[in-house]
Write a protein that holds these residues in place. Sequence first.
Motif, mmCIF file in Angstrom:
data_model
loop_
_atom_site.group_PDB
_atom_site.id
_atom_site.type_symbol
_atom_site.label_atom_id
_atom_site.label_comp_id
_atom_site.label_asym_id
_atom_site.label_seq_id
_atom_site.Cartn_x
_atom_site.Cartn_y
_atom_site.Cartn_z
ATOM 1 N N ASN A 20 0.844 -1.187 0.000
ATOM 2 C CA ASN A 20 0.000 0.000 0.000
ATOM 3 C C ASN A 20 0.886 1.246 0.000
ATOM 4 O OD1 ASN A 20 -2.446 -1.407 0.046
ATOM 5 N ND2 ASN A 20 -2.363 -1.609 2.288
ATOM 6 N N ALA A 21 0.604 2.170 -0.895
ATOM 7 C CA ALA A 21 1.392 3.393 -1.014
ATOM 8 C C ALA A 21 0.459 4.592 -1.084
ATOM 9 C CB ALA A 21 2.282 3.343 -2.249
ATOM 10 N N ARG A 22 0.919 5.687 -0.547
ATOM 11 C CA ARG A 22 0.164 6.942 -0.572
ATOM 12 C C ARG A 22 0.929 7.923 -1.445
ATOM 13 N NH1 ARG A 22 -0.823 11.169 3.732
ATOM 14 N NH2 ARG A 22 -2.989 11.828 3.490
ATOM 15 N N LEU A 23 0.233 8.548 -2.372
ATOM 16 C CA LEU A 23 0.927 9.471 -3.277
ATOM 17 C C LEU A 23 0.087 10.706 -3.520
ATOM 18 C CD1 LEU A 23 -0.507 9.148 -6.355
ATOM 19 C CD2 LEU A 23 0.619 6.942 -6.176
ATOM 20 N N ILE A 24 0.784 11.736 -3.973
ATOM 21 C CA ILE A 24 0.111 12.994 -4.297
ATOM 22 C C ILE A 24 0.781 13.598 -5.522
ATOM 23 C CG2 ILE A 24 1.585 14.341 -2.717
ATOM 24 C CD1 ILE A 24 -0.838 16.141 -2.184
ATOM 25 N N ASP A 25 -0.024 14.028 -6.499
ATOM 26 C CA ASP A 25 0.486 14.649 -7.721
ATOM 27 C C ASP A 25 0.365 16.168 -7.609
ATOM 28 O OD1 ASP A 25 1.020 12.228 -8.893
ATOM 29 O OD2 ASP A 25 -0.945 12.074 -9.863
ATOM 30 N N PHE A 26 1.341 16.843 -8.187
ATOM 31 C CA PHE A 26 1.259 18.299 -8.257
ATOM 32 C C PHE A 26 1.911 18.768 -9.543
ATOM 33 C CE2 PHE A 26 5.169 17.256 -6.194
ATOM 34 C CZ PHE A 26 6.099 18.201 -6.621
ATOM 35 N N VAL A 27 1.557 19.963 -9.965
ATOM 36 C CA VAL A 27 2.038 20.520 -11.234
ATOM 37 C C VAL A 27 2.925 21.715 -10.943
ATOM 38 C CG1 VAL A 27 1.366 21.542 -13.440
ATOM 39 C CG2 VAL A 27 -0.046 19.744 -12.414
ATOM 40 N N LEU A 28 4.113 21.716 -11.569
ATOM 41 C CA LEU A 28 5.051 22.827 -11.457
ATOM 42 C C LEU A 28 5.079 23.607 -12.764
ATOM 43 C CD1 LEU A 28 8.269 21.502 -9.659
ATOM 44 C CD2 LEU A 28 6.459 22.919 -8.710
ATOM 45 N N GLU A 29 5.274 24.918 -12.651
ATOM 46 C CA GLU A 29 5.393 25.790 -13.819
ATOM 47 C C GLU A 29 6.704 26.550 -13.738
ATOM 48 O OE1 GLU A 29 2.140 28.487 -15.892
ATOM 49 O OE2 GLU A 29 3.050 29.543 -14.183
ATOM 50 N N ASP A 30 7.454 26.584 -14.840
ATOM 51 C CA ASP A 30 8.726 27.313 -14.820
ATOM 52 C C ASP A 30 8.515 28.758 -15.253
ATOM 53 O OD1 ASP A 30 8.475 27.324 -17.556
ATOM 54 O OD2 ASP A 30 10.180 25.987 -17.945
ATOM 55 N N ALA A 31 9.613 29.485 -15.394
ATOM 56 C CA ALA A 31 9.525 30.917 -15.713
ATOM 57 C C ALA A 31 8.997 31.171 -17.118
ATOM 58 C CB ALA A 31 10.905 31.552 -15.549
ATOM 59 N N GLU A 69 5.824 9.014 2.962
ATOM 60 C CA GLU A 69 5.996 9.988 4.041
ATOM 61 C C GLU A 69 6.156 11.409 3.529
ATOM 62 O OE1 GLU A 69 10.162 8.186 3.407
ATOM 63 O OE2 GLU A 69 8.072 7.533 3.384
ATOM 64 N N HIS A 70 6.549 11.562 2.252
ATOM 65 C CA HIS A 70 6.686 12.903 1.694
ATOM 66 C C HIS A 70 5.320 13.564 1.487
ATOM 67 C CE1 HIS A 70 10.945 12.210 1.045
ATOM 68 N NE2 HIS A 70 10.642 11.044 0.511
ATOM 69 N N VAL A 71 4.259 12.750 1.378
ATOM 70 C CA VAL A 71 2.918 13.294 1.175
ATOM 71 C C VAL A 71 2.508 14.154 2.371
ATOM 72 C CG1 VAL A 71 0.486 12.706 0.900
ATOM 73 C CG2 VAL A 71 2.231 11.405 -0.331
ATOM 74 N N SER A 72 2.730 13.629 3.592
ATOM 75 C CA SER A 72 2.335 14.374 4.789
ATOM 76 C C SER A 72 3.124 15.673 4.907
ATOM 77 C CB SER A 72 2.556 13.515 6.039
ATOM 78 O OG SER A 72 3.912 13.144 6.151
ATOM 79 N N LYS A 73 4.356 15.681 4.429
ATOM 80 C CA LYS A 73 5.148 16.908 4.490
ATOM 81 C C LYS A 73 4.588 17.968 3.552
ATOM 82 C CE LYS A 73 9.285 14.336 5.694
ATOM 83 N NZ LYS A 73 10.628 13.915 5.278
ATOM 84 N N ILE A 74 4.161 17.531 2.363
ATOM 85 C CA ILE A 74 3.564 18.467 1.422
ATOM 86 C C ILE A 74 2.251 19.012 1.970
ATOM 87 C CG2 ILE A 74 2.486 18.638 -0.853
ATOM 88 C CD1 ILE A 74 5.467 18.693 -0.947
#
Length: 467
Positions: free
Chosen positions: A160-171, A183-188
Motif C-alpha cells: 500500500n502506497a500513498r501518493l500525491i500529484d502536483f504541477v510545477l510551472e517554470d519561468a 511519508e513525503h505526502v504528509s510533508k507536502i
Amino acid sequence: MGMYSLASELSTFKNRSAMKVRVIHTYLVKEKKGSSDIKSQELVLHDLEGTVIHASIPAKIVPKFIHSFVEGKVYGVKNFYVVSNWHTYKTSMHEYMLQFNHKTIFKELRSENFPWYMYRLRSFDSLKGNSELNEKELIDIIGRVVEVYGPQEKNIGGHNARLIDFVLEDAHGKKLTYTFWDEHVSKIEHLYEAPSKDPMVRSKSAHLMMDSLRDIGYQTPMRSIASLSSFSFTNTMDEFSSKSIELITINEIYDNDKYGDFWVAARISGIVNPTDWFYSSCRKPGCNKKLKISEGVNKCFKCLKIWEDGILRYKITLRVVDMKGNASFLLWDRECLELIGIPAAELYERSNKTNEPLQQITYLVGKTLLFQITAKKDHTSHRNTPFPVLRINNDPQVLKEHCSQLLKLQDNECNSDMPISLGDDDFLEGFLSDEAESPIAILPPVAVGDATEGPVKRCLLDQFSST
C-alpha cells in the motif's frame, strides 16, 4: 587545493587519499519501510570543480558519523574506499563512489573561496520527450506549484502506497507533473496547511525563487560529471595445475551478467569491517550455520538444535580490486584459516576478546591472490552484495603467471600519504592526532530522528535505497 584529490582523479587502488568537499545532502536509509534499523548513511558531495560524487557509510560505523556532516558545510575526508557506483537510483552519475570505513577520518574546514554547487537544475524542456533521459538519475528542478491534487491510496508491487500529484510551472510557462510518495505526502500537506505567518518570510522566499527562475544558470552553475560455504581447505595447487585455471575479470562478471563459479585474480584493498571477523556457529558436524538468540538461548534454525555456546568461525568481507574493476568478496572459515594460520577461537582468545581491529586481520590488506568465487543474479543486480569465495590460490609461481601486473604494483603506487594543503592547520592536526587515527570500537545504538529533514530535499531517496 594543494594535494587533495579531485573526483576526476580517484582510483580504486588508492584508499589513503584525501578530498575536500561540500556536503550537498545527507540522509539515512532504513533496512526496510517502517523499520527503525539503519542500513546506511548516504552523502551527496561536490569537490572544488563542482563534480558531484556519492558517499556511503555502512550501518556498523554510522554512529561515528551520524551527527558529523551538515549540509552546506565543507569537510576534509581521508582514508576511504573508492568503489563502483552501485546504487540503482543515482545522485551522481560518476563512475565511482566513496565508501567510508573504520579508518576514515574527517574534519570541518574553512569554506572561504570554496564554490557552491548545491543544485544541478534541469530545464523542463530538457525533460519533456527526451528519449535519452536516464530514468535512474536523480535530478533537481525548480518551479512554481500551480496545481495540487488530492492524496491517493494505491497498491504498488503488493504494498500500500500513498501518493500525491502536483504541477510545477517554470519561468517560461512550461508545466510538468510530479509525484510525491508515502511519508513525503504528509510533508507536502503540512506545508500547505501551515504556511509561514510571517509576511517577511513569505516575501523573501518568493523573491529568492523568482530570482532563481529568472536566471537559473547564474544561480546554480551547471557542471558536467566525468564520468556458501568453503569447499576446500587445501591450496588449489593440490588439485589443479596452473594451466587449468581460466581467469575472468570482475567487470566481465558484472557487465555480461555471468553466473557460475569463476577464478579472479585480485588484490585485497581493504577489510569492510575488521572488527566483525567471526561468528558463532552450530556445533553439529557438517552444519556451520550461525547461531541466533531465540528466547534467551543459542539456536540453530537449520538443524533446530540448542547449544550453550557455539564454535567460533571466520567470516571476513573484503574489498578487492583487479586492473579494471572492484568488488566485495566474502571469505569463509577455511580460507581465512589458510591465510591467517590459526583458528578463529584461538585468535579471539589471544586478542583478549578486544573489539578493536586485529593485526592478523588487517595484515590481509595488500595481498594478491587467485579467488574462485560464485556469482549469482543478486551479485550483478545488487553490486554491493559480496561474492562468496569457494577457494583461494596463493602459490607464488601461479600468482606470478596469472597476476604479474597486480604483483608489480607496489604499495606506494597504490596509496599516497599525501600532505594536506597549506593553511588548513586544524585539518592537519585532526588527521595526525592519535584520536583521529584510533580504530572505531563497537558503539551502542543511537536513536535517530527524521533523517530527511534538511535544506536539500530529494523525493524518493528514502523510497529507493541502494537496492
